[in-house]
Design an enzyme around this catalytic site. Structure first.
Site, short mmCIF file in Angstrom:
data_model
loop_
_atom_site.label_atom_id
_atom_site.label_comp_id
_atom_site.label_asym_id
_atom_site.label_seq_id
_atom_site.Cartn_x
_atom_site.Cartn_y
_atom_site.Cartn_z
N HIS A 152 18.14 51.85 -35.77
CA HIS A 152 17.62 53.22 -35.65
C HIS A 152 17.52 53.71 -37.09
O HIS A 152 18.55 53.93 -37.74
CB HIS A 152 18.60 54.06 -34.82
CG HIS A 152 18.31 55.53 -34.81
ND1 HIS A 152 18.01 56.21 -33.64
CD2 HIS A 152 18.29 56.45 -35.79
CE1 HIS A 152 17.81 57.49 -33.93
NE2 HIS A 152 17.98 57.67 -35.23
N ASP A 154 21.96 52.81 -32.01
CA ASP A 154 20.86 53.71 -31.67
C ASP A 154 21.35 55.12 -31.36
O ASP A 154 22.36 55.31 -30.68
CB ASP A 154 20.08 53.18 -30.47
CG ASP A 154 18.90 54.07 -30.15
OD1 ASP A 154 18.11 54.33 -31.05
OD2 ASP A 154 18.81 54.53 -29.00
N ASP A 186 12.23 54.33 -25.01
CA ASP A 186 13.32 55.21 -25.44
C ASP A 186 13.60 56.26 -24.35
O ASP A 186 13.82 57.44 -24.65
CB ASP A 186 13.01 55.88 -26.79
CG ASP A 186 14.24 56.50 -27.43
OD1 ASP A 186 15.36 56.35 -26.87
OD2 ASP A 186 14.10 57.14 -28.48
N HIS A 218 14.28 49.48 -24.67
CA HIS A 218 14.94 50.66 -25.24
C HIS A 218 15.07 51.75 -24.18
O HIS A 218 14.17 52.57 -23.99
CB HIS A 218 14.16 51.17 -26.45
CG HIS A 218 14.92 52.16 -27.26
ND1 HIS A 218 14.80 52.27 -28.62
CD2 HIS A 218 15.83 53.11 -26.91
CE1 HIS A 218 15.60 53.23 -29.06
NE2 HIS A 218 16.22 53.77 -28.04
N HIS A 266 17.78 63.89 -19.74
CA HIS A 266 18.66 65.05 -19.94
C HIS A 266 18.52 65.99 -18.75
O HIS A 266 17.45 66.09 -18.16
CB HIS A 266 18.28 65.80 -21.21
CG HIS A 266 18.56 65.04 -22.47
ND1 HIS A 266 19.84 64.71 -22.88
CD2 HIS A 266 17.72 64.54 -23.41
CE1 HIS A 266 19.76 64.04 -24.03
NE2 HIS A 266 18.50 63.91 -24.36
N LEU A 307 20.64 54.54 -20.03
CA LEU A 307 20.99 54.67 -18.61
C LEU A 307 22.13 55.67 -18.39
O LEU A 307 22.44 56.02 -17.27
CB LEU A 307 21.33 53.30 -18.02
CG LEU A 307 20.17 52.30 -17.95
CD1 LEU A 307 20.64 50.96 -17.41
CD2 LEU A 307 19.01 52.84 -17.12
N PHE A 345 17.59 66.01 -28.26
CA PHE A 345 16.39 65.21 -28.47
C PHE A 345 16.15 64.30 -27.27
O PHE A 345 17.10 63.81 -26.66
CB PHE A 345 16.58 64.30 -29.69
CG PHE A 345 16.62 65.02 -31.02
CD1 PHE A 345 15.44 65.47 -31.60
CD2 PHE A 345 17.82 65.22 -31.68
CE1 PHE A 345 15.47 66.10 -32.85
CE2 PHE A 345 17.86 65.85 -32.92
CZ PHE A 345 16.68 66.30 -33.51
N GLY A 346 14.89 64.03 -26.94
CA GLY A 346 14.59 62.95 -26.00
C GLY A 346 13.70 63.34 -24.85
O GLY A 346 13.71 64.48 -24.38
ZN LIG Z 1 17.15 55.55 -28.09
#
Ligand SMILES: [Zn+2]
Length: 429
Positions: free
Chosen positions: A179, A152, A305, A60, A309, A63, A323-324
């Site tokens: 997801h 996802d 995951d 997960h 960013h 890229l 998010f992330g």
């Molecule tokens: Zn993801």
């Protein structure tokens, strides 16, 4: 190139191996595993004090190429993967444009062949444009090398659409990666719904937003017989649902991320946007349930995951930031520090959760530390110290939830098909 990996602790759950051994690699493959092996010509690598594992895989990863190359590229993301100890990654289709047909899959395969530091397995979108309405070109994508299908980034809101997708994907023997997020429950939430969201004054996402869709998709996998893989599970209820489903023989696998395993919502007191992720960090009880799921075999794999960013995107008010968190480079050090060094997991279990489990979930080629298999190997220095600073990362992005951590253990070397992707802690090429 011939290599002799000398005297490492060689561990591979798939063949019940845990012993100090030598490995000989020739022409990209493992040709011998044993004691006191000799090499007439070639390089000898001292693996004393190291742990030698079958090449780790992360199923997960984002890229970002094509379309968001300022965050990450296939080249920079696979270099980050090698830095983290991974020999293979599966990349999610929510690029720009979204990877929903054969030519877009081909672009990724070709790019990865030219610039990738590790193996790249593209995941195609389930629905066109990930809009949840029309099935994407599943057959064409498989023909070009897609290994699984996922929307996802968002859940497919229609159960009927999910059923159609499962019926179709099943015919190809492929896996649907779900997801699980019901948008009517998640709303504009940015953190876990509960005491912490109230205290912070931020809209919450209830655990039920995930669990209702986990339950739905398990029921649909039972109905259709499609292989289902549940992405980034975050709640105790989700783990319980998977445990029950597996007990009655449903073809379901699941993953958890290091951030959900090692952080909970209490970390959010700082309003650090690097801790804003979807699904959100949950409660301490949820976190403990995820760890229990690792130990009893309910959870099949640890997946990062990895969601890069740029700084200008994360340097916003909490509600506005994307998010992330990145994850490829910190996953293995976090697992070693929090689980292996703590005595919770052994290296055998690490190979199950970070090598074999991920590959089985998506039906990827198996890797073994055995003669005849491709030489995809991760060599770990369990005593190395890792100070996670912003300039330690190889990824283009630094939005890690773990900046400032001091960790124990990391990959020192990675071989992919007998070629070095990481050597003495440095990414090759
Ligand atoms: Zn993801």
């Amino acid at each position: 190139m011939a290599l002799l990996l000398k005297g490492g602790r060689v561990v591979d759950a798939a063949i019940g191996l845990d012993a100090v051994l030598d490995i000989i690699v020739k022409d990209g493959h493992i040709v011998g595993v044993g004691t006191d092996l000799k090499l007439e010509r070639g390089e000898t690598v001292d693996c004393a004090e190291k742990v030698v594992l079958p090449g780790l895989a992360d199923v997960h990863v984002h890229l970002r190429e094509p379309g968001r190359e300022y965050k990450e590229t296939i080249e920079s993301g696979t270099r980050a993967a090698a830095h983290g100890g991974f020999a293979a990654v599966a990349c999610m289709p929510n690029t720009d444009p979204i990877c929903d047909n054969g030519s877009k899959v081909r672009f990724i395969v070709e790019r990865a062949a030219a610039n990738g530091a590790v193996r790249v397995y593209p995941v195609g979108a389930i629905t066109k444009g990930q809009a949840g309405e029309q099935l994407a070109e599943i057959g064409d994508m498989i023909a070009e090398g897609a290994v699984a299908f996922s929307d996802d980034g968002k859940g497919i809101q229609s159960a009927g659409m999910t059923r159609i997708a499962m019926d179709y994907i099943k015919r190809f023997g492929a896996t649907l990666i779900a997801h699980c997020e019901d948008e009517s429950l998640a709303g504009h939430g940015v953190v876990n719904e509960g005491v912490v969201s109230t205290r912070m004054g931020l809209p919450g996402i209830p655990a039920a937003a995930e669990e209702t869709m986990v339950a739905r998709d398990i029921a649909l996998a039972e109905l259709t017989g499609c292989r289902l893989h549940l992405a980034h599970l975050s709640t105790a209820g989700s783990v319980a649902l998977v445990r029950e489903a597996k007990a009655r023989g449903v073809r379901v696998t699941c993953e958890v991320t290091p951030h959900h395993l090692f952080l909970d919502e209490d970390a959010l007191a700082t309003y650090d946007t690097n801790l804003k992720m979807n699904p959100p960090l949950r409660t301490a009880e949820d976190r403990q349930a995820l760890v229990a799921g690792l130990l009893d075999g309910t959870v099949d794999c640890i997946a990062t995951d990895h969601a890069p960013h740029a700084p200008h995107e994360k340097e916003l008010e909490f509600e506005l930031a994307p998010f992330g968190t990145t994850g490829l480079e910190t996953a293995l050090p976090l697992v070693i520090t929090n689980l292996v060094a703590a005595g919770t997991l052994g290296w055998t279990e690490v190979t199950n959760l970070m090598c074999h489990g991920p590959r089985l979930a998506l039906g990827l080629p198996e890797v073994r530390l055995e003669a005849g298999f491709p030489a995809d190997i991760t060599i770990v220095d369990p005593e190395a110290r890792v100070e996670v600073t912003a300039d330690w990362f190889v990824s283009k992005s630094r939005n890690s939830a773990f900046v400032g951590s001091s960790l124990l253990g990391k990959a020192s070397d990675v071989l992919v098909g007998g070629k070095w992707a990481l050597r003495n802690g440095k990414v090759v090429g």
